[in-house]
Design an enzyme around this catalytic site. Sequence first.
Site, PDB file in Angstrom:
ATOM      1  N   CYS A 108       0.812  -1.220   0.000  1.00  0.00           N
ATOM      2  CA  CYS A 108       0.000   0.000   0.000  1.00  0.00           C
ATOM      3  C   CYS A 108       0.844   1.268   0.000  1.00  0.00           C
ATOM      4  O   CYS A 108       0.469   2.267  -0.623  1.00  0.00           O
ATOM      5  CB  CYS A 108      -0.957  -0.015   1.191  1.00  0.00           C
ATOM      6  SG  CYS A 108      -0.139  -0.141   2.813  1.00  0.00           S
ATOM      7  N   HIS A 139      -2.692   0.567   6.924  1.00  0.00           N
ATOM      8  CA  HIS A 139      -2.905   0.785   5.496  1.00  0.00           C
ATOM      9  C   HIS A 139      -2.586   2.230   5.154  1.00  0.00           C
ATOM     10  O   HIS A 139      -2.599   3.110   6.025  1.00  0.00           O
ATOM     11  CB  HIS A 139      -4.360   0.461   5.151  1.00  0.00           C
ATOM     12  CG  HIS A 139      -4.634   0.343   3.681  1.00  0.00           C
ATOM     13  ND1 HIS A 139      -3.941  -0.504   2.849  1.00  0.00           N
ATOM     14  CD2 HIS A 139      -5.551   0.979   2.895  1.00  0.00           C
ATOM     15  CE1 HIS A 139      -4.408  -0.405   1.624  1.00  0.00           C
ATOM     16  NE2 HIS A 139      -5.376   0.501   1.618  1.00  0.00           N
ATOM     17  N   ASP A 193      -8.085   4.819  -3.271  1.00  0.00           N
ATOM     18  CA  ASP A 193      -7.210   3.762  -2.770  1.00  0.00           C
ATOM     19  C   ASP A 193      -6.668   2.956  -3.942  1.00  0.00           C
ATOM     20  O   ASP A 193      -7.347   2.048  -4.459  1.00  0.00           O
ATOM     21  CB  ASP A 193      -7.973   2.853  -1.803  1.00  0.00           C
ATOM     22  CG  ASP A 193      -7.041   1.865  -1.117  1.00  0.00           C
ATOM     23  OD1 ASP A 193      -5.818   1.904  -1.381  1.00  0.00           O
ATOM     24  OD2 ASP A 193      -7.531   1.042  -0.318  1.00  0.00           O
TER      25      ASP A 193
END
Length: 675
Positions: free
Chosen positions: A410, A454, A470
């Site tokens: 991420c 995250h 995202d």
Amino acid sequence: MSAPAAQLSRPALLYCLAALAAAAGLLAGDLPVGLSLLGAGCIVWRLLIHRGRLAFPGRAVKALLVAASCAGIAAAYRSGLSLDVYVALLMAGLSLKSLELYHTASAQRFLYIALLALMAFLLYRQDFAATLLALLQVHLIVAALAAVHADPHQLARQPLAPLRTAATTLGLALPLLVFLFVVMPRLPPLWSLPLHKPEARIGMGEDMSPGDFSRPARSAELAFRAGFPGGIPPAATLYWRGTVLDTFDGRRWSNACDCHYRWANTGTPPRPAGTPAYSIVLEPHEHRWIFTLDRARLADGRIAGNGEHLFRYRQALFERISYDVWTEPGAPPPMLTPAERERYLRLPVRGNARALALGRSWRRDGASADAIVEQALRLYHQSFVYTLEPPLLGDDSVDGFLFETRRGFCEHFAGAFVFLMRAAGIPARVVMGYQGGQRNLQERYVTVRQYDAHAWAEIWRDDSGWWRVDPTAVVAPERVERGFAELFPDSPAFATLLGRRVSGRQSLLGLLRIKLDHLDYLVGRWILGYDNDRRQSLLQRLRLDTVWGLLSVFTGGLGLTLAGFLLWLRRRDRERPRTDPLTIRYRRLCQLYGTLGWPRAPTETPMGFARRMGAAGAPEAAGFGELSARYAGWLYAGAPDEGERKALLRTMRQLLARLRRRAIAHRIKRWLAGE
């Protein structure tokens, strides 16, 4: 004549060593393994001393052990002084102190240090399981104190009696504990010290450097739990915002925007209407971050907000806290000032030329912001791979990731995406927090662990404000929809001491863990949620918000406790066989002589004990010898004379008074001598 010091009885010694073993076990996971080995070695050494196979260490050996322990602790904590260093020194001192266990006074000091070690354990753990273990350790230490001060002969016959005594003592203290918990106001901590705990995160830190690590740390350590009274939202919507990274120097993203925000206390009125959307029990993480979902609103005097749904605690978190969160529907978007727009568009002057050129080419094409975002996400979807073991990147980390390796997690995806958006003229920033969590649909709460950490992006849209994007959800949608535990079920992050997993595959131990986890959540939520507002509300409902009301409850509770204790004593005395008061006073005389250093042997007759006291020159030996002869004659007479019995009672009361004064003087003398 000075009485010799009494040796610690064997059962009392075993109780003390059991307290040491329990303390070492509680702190084994938070201190270097060498301290656990030191504790085990000292226990074995002291047992061998008791069996006569080894001698007590001399001064030189003690000095060597202390120096070696200090050197080992210094080697284990090279980063400098912290609270862990002092806890390690405390545990080392407790272990070495066991080699000096011989008299009652030394055992008592040893057990007081064990209580301090227990308090240190609660600095590391505050969950429900830790509370149960701490209560068991308190029970063991109190039982050891009772064993140290018990009659050795009676303790040899009833070795479990101290455990019953400790249970009774703690049971009598429980009502006072509950009363103080209910009525005492909650005060903020006066001081705090950081614990030296290694970072066990997948991306939640002060900053973010994609490309510097080929393998991120992984941990199943609990981050927080969130309870949803109205039902848990879908997993894909659970983005727990913590902090924003707005500054990029070519390799590292960092936070410089907190100092530009205007933080305001969220506890000021008006309080949001209705029940909270969710409640969070947050574990200590040594930062000020407060985690919430989007469009959150808080009403907590301990927490400040910046108007953009970011929140900070009043100080670094070294303890569990609980807070309620409301959802703020239809909030108008904030305005982006020219200075803020410049900050969220800023890029380094040098480096990552290819990524910079790609973003600028999208801007030159005249595409809208939505079209540029779609183009970047399409790039990710075509040829990028989600992995926890990406290759290392060079100086131009964004170029290396976008055009060469195309493998990462991420942090790589969010950092490169924000770089491209800024190059294309779209204000953007990186958001750090957690995503998803293990959902308990039946009990309506979510457990978020450190491996759920995250990173994602937010871009600015003039019509709606900050908009979440995202990129990881495009490359690996299962990471968002199913969670990290389902994506990597065989990760060592899920291993536990019980050999089970914390992922979705449940065994019998896994189901038991879920039940314990739920119990821990409920207890933590109720205890931590009992703040000053709820305390005042409860006292007002009970009409106890005045001094007289509290005094009446305290007096009544104390009276009920004492009445229950007296009833218990009466019932216990009824169940026990009746003992003549004359025999009871004679036993008290023998106990006082034991305190002075002349204990009576279990097989010793009254006359034999009296002769030994006379030969040893014990105080009041002559009077005790005459009394013992009269007592033996009364005890073994065929038809005891009641008049003789009453005369003996008067003589014994007088002798008891004189010996008590000598025993008190003896204790004071030993205390002044430091024994």
